[in-house]
Design a protein around this motif. Structure first.
Motif, PDB file in Angstrom:
ATOM      1  N   PRO A   1      45.971  33.632  50.080  1.00  0.00           N
ATOM      2  CA  PRO A   1      44.750  34.427  49.938  1.00  0.00           C
ATOM      3  C   PRO A   1      44.724  35.654  50.830  1.00  0.00           C
ATOM      4  O   PRO A   1      44.328  36.736  50.410  1.00  0.00           O
ATOM      5  CB  PRO A   1      43.653  33.436  50.324  1.00  0.00           C
TER       6      PRO A   1
ATOM      7  N   CYS B   1      46.173  38.922  49.582  1.00  0.00           N
ATOM      8  CA  CYS B   1      45.487  39.714  48.554  1.00  0.00           C
ATOM      9  C   CYS B   1      44.847  40.927  49.232  1.00  0.00           C
ATOM     10  O   CYS B   1      44.138  40.783  50.230  1.00  0.00           O
ATOM     11  CB  CYS B   1      44.413  38.865  47.871  1.00  0.00           C
TER      12      CYS B   1
ATOM     13  N   LEU C   1      42.342  42.565  48.605  1.00  0.00           N
ATOM     14  CA  LEU C   1      40.877  42.579  48.636  1.00  0.00           C
ATOM     15  C   LEU C   1      40.296  41.567  49.620  1.00  0.00           C
ATOM     16  O   LEU C   1      39.115  41.643  49.974  1.00  0.00           O
ATOM     17  CB  LEU C   1      40.323  42.261  47.229  1.00  0.00           C
ATOM     18  N   PHE C   2      41.133  40.619  50.046  1.00  0.00           N
ATOM     19  CA  PHE C   2      40.643  39.515  50.888  1.00  0.00           C
ATOM     20  C   PHE C   2      39.959  40.039  52.145  1.00  0.00           C
ATOM     21  O   PHE C   2      40.510  40.877  52.865  1.00  0.00           O
ATOM     22  CB  PHE C   2      41.823  38.618  51.279  1.00  0.00           C
TER      23      PHE C   2
ATOM     24  N   CYS D   1      38.315  32.192  43.012  1.00  0.00           N
ATOM     25  CA  CYS D   1      38.860  31.453  44.167  1.00  0.00           C
ATOM     26  C   CYS D   1      38.055  31.712  45.430  1.00  0.00           C
ATOM     27  O   CYS D   1      38.170  30.988  46.407  1.00  0.00           O
ATOM     28  CB  CYS D   1      40.313  31.840  44.421  1.00  0.00           C
ATOM     29  N   MET D   2      37.260  32.775  45.441  1.00  0.00           N
ATOM     30  CA  MET D   2      36.387  33.050  46.587  1.00  0.00           C
ATOM     31  C   MET D   2      34.992  32.493  46.335  1.00  0.00           C
ATOM     32  O   MET D   2      34.247  32.208  47.263  1.00  0.00           O
ATOM     33  CB  MET D   2      36.322  34.562  46.848  1.00  0.00           C
TER      34      MET D   2
ATOM     35  N   CYS E   1      40.725  30.865  48.496  1.00  0.00           N
ATOM     36  CA  CYS E   1      40.309  32.064  49.223  1.00  0.00           C
ATOM     37  C   CYS E   1      39.069  31.772  50.055  1.00  0.00           C
ATOM     38  O   CYS E   1      38.965  32.200  51.209  1.00  0.00           O
ATOM     39  CB  CYS E   1      40.056  33.213  48.250  1.00  0.00           C
TER      40      CYS E   1
ATOM     41  N   CYS F   1      36.320  41.361  49.327  1.00  0.00           N
ATOM     42  CA  CYS F   1      36.065  40.056  48.711  1.00  0.00           C
ATOM     43  C   CYS F   1      35.734  39.027  49.792  1.00  0.00           C
ATOM     44  O   CYS F   1      36.570  38.697  50.633  1.00  0.00           O
ATOM     45  CB  CYS F   1      37.300  39.616  47.920  1.00  0.00           C
TER      46      CYS F   1
ATOM     47  N   LYS G   1      35.039  38.622  44.483  1.00  0.00           N
ATOM     48  CA  LYS G   1      35.631  39.381  43.375  1.00  0.00           C
ATOM     49  C   LYS G   1      36.389  38.458  42.434  1.00  0.00           C
ATOM     50  O   LYS G   1      36.898  38.893  41.396  1.00  0.00           O
ATOM     51  CB  LYS G   1      36.593  40.453  43.903  1.00  0.00           C
ATOM     52  N   GLY G   2      36.545  37.216  42.815  1.00  0.00           N
ATOM     53  CA  GLY G   2      37.263  36.269  41.962  1.00  0.00           C
ATOM     54  C   GLY G   2      36.776  34.852  42.194  1.00  0.00           C
ATOM     55  O   GLY G   2      36.128  34.549  43.202  1.00  0.00           O
TER      56      GLY G   2
ATOM     57  N   CYS H   1      41.668  41.252  41.193  1.00  0.00           N
ATOM     58  CA  CYS H   1      41.697  39.926  41.816  1.00  0.00           C
ATOM     59  C   CYS H   1      43.042  39.250  41.557  1.00  0.00           C
ATOM     60  O   CYS H   1      43.557  39.285  40.454  1.00  0.00           O
ATOM     61  CB  CYS H   1      40.559  39.083  41.250  1.00  0.00           C
ATOM     62  N   ARG H   2      43.615  38.621  42.608  1.00  0.00           N
ATOM     63  CA  ARG H   2      44.932  37.990  42.479  1.00  0.00           C
ATOM     64  C   ARG H   2      44.828  36.469  42.430  1.00  0.00           C
ATOM     65  O   ARG H   2      45.780  35.766  42.803  1.00  0.00           O
ATOM     66  CB  ARG H   2      45.811  38.436  43.659  1.00  0.00           C
ATOM     67  N   CYS H   3      43.680  35.951  41.982  1.00  0.00           N
ATOM     68  CA  CYS H   3      43.490  34.491  41.887  1.00  0.00           C
ATOM     69  C   CYS H   3      44.642  33.814  41.148  1.00  0.00           C
ATOM     70  O   CYS H   3      45.076  32.721  41.523  1.00  0.00           O
ATOM     71  CB  CYS H   3      42.214  34.173  41.115  1.00  0.00           C
TER      72      CYS H   3
ATOM     73  N   VAL I   1      47.354  33.262  43.459  1.00  0.00           N
ATOM     74  CA  VAL I   1      46.984  32.282  44.488  1.00  0.00           C
ATOM     75  C   VAL I   1      47.082  30.871  43.915  1.00  0.00           C
ATOM     76  O   VAL I   1      47.624  29.949  44.543  1.00  0.00           O
ATOM     77  CB  VAL I   1      45.554  32.567  45.013  1.00  0.00           C
TER      78      VAL I   1
HETATM   79 FE1  SF4 Z   1      41.745  38.286  46.262  1.00  0.00          FE
HETATM   80 FE2  SF4 Z   1      39.188  37.601  46.275  1.00  0.00          FE
HETATM   81 FE3  SF4 Z   1      40.658  37.167  44.092  1.00  0.00          FE
HETATM   82 FE4  SF4 Z   1      41.026  35.736  46.326  1.00  0.00          FE
HETATM   83  S1  SF4 Z   1      39.207  35.745  45.027  1.00  0.00           S
HETATM   84  S2  SF4 Z   1      42.615  36.614  45.056  1.00  0.00           S
HETATM   85  S3  SF4 Z   1      40.664  37.253  47.927  1.00  0.00           S
HETATM   86  S4  SF4 Z   1      40.111  39.145  44.990  1.00  0.00           S
END
Ligand code: SF4
Length: 351
Positions: free
Chosen positions: A314, A317, A319-320, A333-334, A341, A324, A330-331, A302-304, A307
């Motif tokens: 978002p 990322c 996974l976006f 922020c989602m 996200c 995710c 997955k994080g 996750c790249r929260c 972000v």
């Molecule tokens: Fe990526 Fe999901 Fe984490 Fe946002 S919450 S940075 S989309 S993995």
């Protein structure tokens, strides 16, 4: 003048200001509620090429790290009942989320107000209240501690992971990000007042305290772009119907009565000196000792963290949207409705 004409006039003033400045502006909205409002109202497309909106670290769920979730799950396994805001349920911990722990039988209940919980709780239930949030939410926790004292409850404790907004903003502006202007969080400003954000002026970055309706944001952007044009670093208040210069003095007294500053770990920003609040020593009997191993945090894909510090959008990322989504986050922020996200997923017409 009709509303439509008035809106058009304001939009044109904003764009004219930016054309006079002569480049696309990077503007950070500190608060997650602003992020949602900006995307829901399509301002990111309306001002495409004029403003690059960057989300900041003002979503309390997003900045709460997985170590806190791990602690709550451990406490639930020890047969405490955990009361938490619903937003926290799906935030991934090391091995599972609170929602998954609940599905396995852990006593985890959703609270809407900590005050309601302590007013109605049975004296037979060993309860831990998950206290997260910025200064907007802290007075509710202060009030609930007062209620605990009034009722003489010995069976309620607080797992404090409360945050302050000033220290992370200072770290963000000093070390992480270059922006032309800030949209400051109206909710926190109702408590701290305009005075609570005067420190931003030291960074020589124009800023505006904004409400959350679409007209609030447009008026704030008009004010902010004018400040950028004039190199005016005074904190502007475009949320005067709610935010006073000195803030809510009663709420501030409550915070001071029950809490002291402490260091706190923010997702994306790390451990920040004075970035959190803990119960004062005289109330420590009501506080749960949390154990953190900061070294092992945030090693997921996750790249929260990026972000939340404006380094990544978002949709950049990997996974976006693929793995995710709000249903399979997955994080943090989602997970949170106020997360960038999540807001991009629901409202972002970025393509
Ligand atoms: Fe990526 Fe999901 Fe984490 Fe946002 S919450 S940075 S989309 S993995």
């Amino acid at each position: 003048m009709q509303t439509y004409d008035a809106v058009n006039t304001i939009v044109n003033i904003i764009k004219n200001n930016i054309e006079k400045i002569g480049r696309q502006l990077r503007i950070i909205e500190v608060c997650g509620t602003h992020t949602v409002s900006i995307y829901r109202n399509g301002f990111h497309t309306l001002f495409k090429g004029y403003i690059d909106f960057i989300s900041g670290p003002g979503c309390p769920v997003c900045v709460t790290h997985e170590g806190y979730i791990n602690n709550l799950i451990e406490l639930a396994k020890m047969n405490y009942t955990i009361y938490t805001f619903g937003d926290l349920l799906k935030v991934p911990g090391k091995s599972m989320s609170l929602a998954e722990a609940r599905a396995e039988g852990a006593k985890i209940k959703i609270m809407y107000s900590p005050v309601d919980i302590v007013e109605n709780i049975s004296e037979n239930e060993e309860a831990i209240i998950a206290a997260i949030g910025f200064e907007t939410t802290v007075p509710a926790f202060a009030l609930s501690i007062e209620k605990v004292l009034e009722r003489g409850l010995k069976n309620v404790k607080f797992a404090c992971e409360l945050k302050t907004i000033d220290q992370p903003l200072k770290v963000l502006l000093k070390d992480h990000i270059k922006v032309d202007g800030l949209i400051l969080p109206g909710h926190v400003a109702t408590i701290l007042g305009v005075d609570g954000f005067k420190f931003v002026e030291e960074f020589k970055i124009p800023s505006v305290i904004s409400g959350f309706e679409k007209y609030d944001i447009l008026l704030s952007l008009m004010s902010l772009t004018q400040s950028i044009l004039d190199s005016d670093f005074t904190v502007k208040n475009e949320y005067k119907r709610v935010v006073k210069k000195e803030g809510n003095t009663v709420a501030k007294r409550y915070i001071e009565r029950f809490f002291d500053r402490t260091d706190a770990y923010f997702r994306g920003l790390g451990l920040i000196e004075g970035g959190g609040l803990r119960l004062k020593s005289e109330y420590s009997a009501f506080s749960v000792q949390l154990k953190y191993d900061y070294e092992s945090l945030s090693n997921s894909a996750c790249r929260c963290a990026d972000v939340l510090t404006g380094k990544l959008k978002p949709f950049e990322c990997p996974l976006f949207e693929k793995v995710c989504t709000p249903q399979t986050p997955k994080g943090a922020c989602m997970v949170s409705q106020e997360g960038s996200c999540n807001a991009y997923f629901r409202f972002g017409k970025w393509k």
